[in-house]
Design a protein around this motif. Sequence first.
Motif, mmCIF file in Angstrom:
data_model
loop_
_atom_site.group_PDB
_atom_site.id
_atom_site.type_symbol
_atom_site.label_atom_id
_atom_site.label_comp_id
_atom_site.label_asym_id
_atom_site.label_seq_id
_atom_site.Cartn_x
_atom_site.Cartn_y
_atom_site.Cartn_z
ATOM 1 N N ASN A 193 55.027 35.941 3.713
ATOM 2 C CA ASN A 193 53.684 35.936 3.145
ATOM 3 C C ASN A 193 52.963 37.213 3.550
ATOM 4 O O ASN A 193 53.436 37.963 4.415
ATOM 5 C CB ASN A 193 52.896 34.695 3.557
ATOM 6 N N ALA A 194 51.833 37.443 2.925
ATOM 7 C CA ALA A 194 51.136 38.716 3.058
ATOM 8 C C ALA A 194 50.801 39.063 4.499
ATOM 9 O O ALA A 194 51.076 40.172 4.971
ATOM 10 C CB ALA A 194 49.853 38.671 2.219
ATOM 11 N N LYS A 195 50.213 38.126 5.219
ATOM 12 C CA LYS A 195 49.690 38.458 6.541
ATOM 13 C C LYS A 195 50.779 38.720 7.580
ATOM 14 O O LYS A 195 50.497 39.282 8.634
ATOM 15 C CB LYS A 195 48.717 37.385 6.999
ATOM 16 N N GLN A 196 52.014 38.315 7.277
ATOM 17 C CA GLN A 196 53.117 38.676 8.171
ATOM 18 C C GLN A 196 53.316 40.184 8.233
ATOM 19 O O GLN A 196 53.857 40.701 9.213
ATOM 20 C CB GLN A 196 54.405 37.988 7.723
ATOM 21 N N MET A 197 52.851 40.879 7.202
ATOM 22 C CA MET A 197 52.971 42.339 7.202
ATOM 23 C C MET A 197 51.936 42.996 8.104
ATOM 24 O O MET A 197 51.888 44.204 8.234
ATOM 25 C CB MET A 197 52.868 42.877 5.779
ATOM 26 N N GLY A 198 51.122 42.168 8.773
ATOM 27 C CA GLY A 198 50.262 42.689 9.813
ATOM 28 C C GLY A 198 51.057 43.317 10.946
ATOM 29 O O GLY A 198 50.525 44.151 11.701
ATOM 30 N N LEU A 199 52.323 42.947 11.054
ATOM 31 C CA LEU A 199 53.225 43.588 12.015
ATOM 32 C C LEU A 199 53.229 45.098 11.822
ATOM 33 O O LEU A 199 53.304 45.865 12.797
ATOM 34 C CB LEU A 199 54.639 43.022 11.821
ATOM 35 N N PHE A 200 53.137 45.538 10.584
ATOM 36 C CA PHE A 200 53.072 46.963 10.256
ATOM 37 C C PHE A 200 51.627 47.413 10.021
ATOM 38 O O PHE A 200 51.263 48.544 10.318
ATOM 39 C CB PHE A 200 53.906 47.257 9.012
ATOM 40 N N GLY A 201 50.835 46.500 9.477
ATOM 41 C CA GLY A 201 49.473 46.841 9.126
ATOM 42 C C GLY A 201 48.616 47.249 10.310
ATOM 43 O O GLY A 201 47.731 48.105 10.190
ATOM 44 N N GLN A 202 48.883 46.660 11.475
ATOM 45 C CA GLN A 202 48.105 47.020 12.662
ATOM 46 C C GLN A 202 48.232 48.509 12.974
ATOM 47 O O GLN A 202 47.247 49.164 13.314
ATOM 48 C CB GLN A 202 48.575 46.192 13.859
ATOM 49 N N HIS A 203 49.439 49.047 12.858
ATOM 50 C CA HIS A 203 49.646 50.470 13.129
ATOM 51 C C HIS A 203 48.915 51.325 12.103
ATOM 52 O O HIS A 203 48.231 52.300 12.465
ATOM 53 C CB HIS A 203 51.138 50.790 13.110
ATOM 54 N N TYR A 204 49.024 50.961 10.840
ATOM 55 C CA TYR A 204 48.358 51.737 9.796
ATOM 56 C C TYR A 204 46.836 51.722 9.973
ATOM 57 O O TYR A 204 46.173 52.743 9.789
ATOM 58 C CB TYR A 204 48.711 51.185 8.419
ATOM 59 N N HIS A 205 46.304 50.571 10.318
ATOM 60 C CA HIS A 205 44.855 50.431 10.410
ATOM 61 C C HIS A 205 44.302 50.977 11.727
ATOM 62 O O HIS A 205 43.346 51.755 11.737
ATOM 63 C CB HIS A 205 44.459 48.964 10.243
ATOM 64 N N SER A 206 44.923 50.595 12.841
ATOM 65 C CA SER A 206 44.377 50.948 14.154
ATOM 66 C C SER A 206 44.745 52.352 14.599
ATOM 67 O O SER A 206 43.943 53.036 15.250
ATOM 68 C CB SER A 206 44.853 49.936 15.199
#
Length: 322
Positions: free
Chosen positions: A110-123
């Motif tokens: 699901n979408a929010k599982q990609m927060g694994l990568f999204g944290q690096h892109y955002h933070s």
Amino acid sequence: MSNIRINWKKLLILFAIVFLVIQIVGSFFFYELAVKRGPKDFLQKNTDLEVSDKAMDLFLNGDWIDWVAAQTFEKLTLTSRDGLKLSGYYLPASKPTDKLVILTHGYLGNAKQMGLFGQHYHSDLDYNIFMPDARGHGKSEGNYYGFGWPDRLDLIDWTQLLVKKLGPDTQVAYHGLSMGAATVLMASGEEELPREVKAIIADSPYESVYQLFAYQMNRMFYLPAFPLLDSTSVLTKIRAGYSFREASALKEVKKTTVPILYIHGESDTFVPTELTKNLYQHTASDAELLIVPNANHGESIALDEDKYKMTVDQFLNRYLLN
């Protein structure tokens, strides 16, 4: 002699009927097993999907989980070209930027599982991020899994929606994992791909749906691809609107102009590493390849996080303007 010939004819007809029934029953079985939306218990004991303790700890206990929970995402919706209501989650960067990454998840994810990568892109990189639920997954409608092919058009439509929202100067990167990696590659060669897409990162992709299923049928069920996979493909075309052979990432990367970074685990037996190597060798645009030693399917970021992020950052810096 005439009676014998008649008996042979009857036997052949009977054999043909039995064969046809087996094909039909088998096609419905494999469609329900892999393509129809729903739980897939047969994957739970698949040794090809076993992950290391280090990867399991990151996936289940990483600080990215708390990071996702702490964010206030804007929920976006999109009606697909065939009438499905799709959902996604947008998070603006902490400061104004023209950079956006769209993160596409894997099969049954699901979408929010990609927060694994999204944290690096955002933070770390200060990107706007967007994470869509693929059709048939999460909050998105759909009673089947598209394995990237119908999803590629959804991705293009999401991109157009976000560029309209953020402005024409937006620079877009795609980053996909497994099925999501196949999705971004399948979109890469489309004529209508928005010009704002400047870079693509494909982690653990497959060449085509037919090739993936052929490999898995042999590995899990010891069955040849033909004819059962072909008849299942016909059923999928009728029910889901796409066939396994047309759903090809390889075909698309042969005509893409967007730079692509390929990442794959060296020890991946669920989606063999050789598939990514072949995609890399046939990519028409600038392409790079990172093979992570000892990593199984989707484990690369867990087993060598520093090398993974450094490679991604350097790749993006080459193709997105500061």
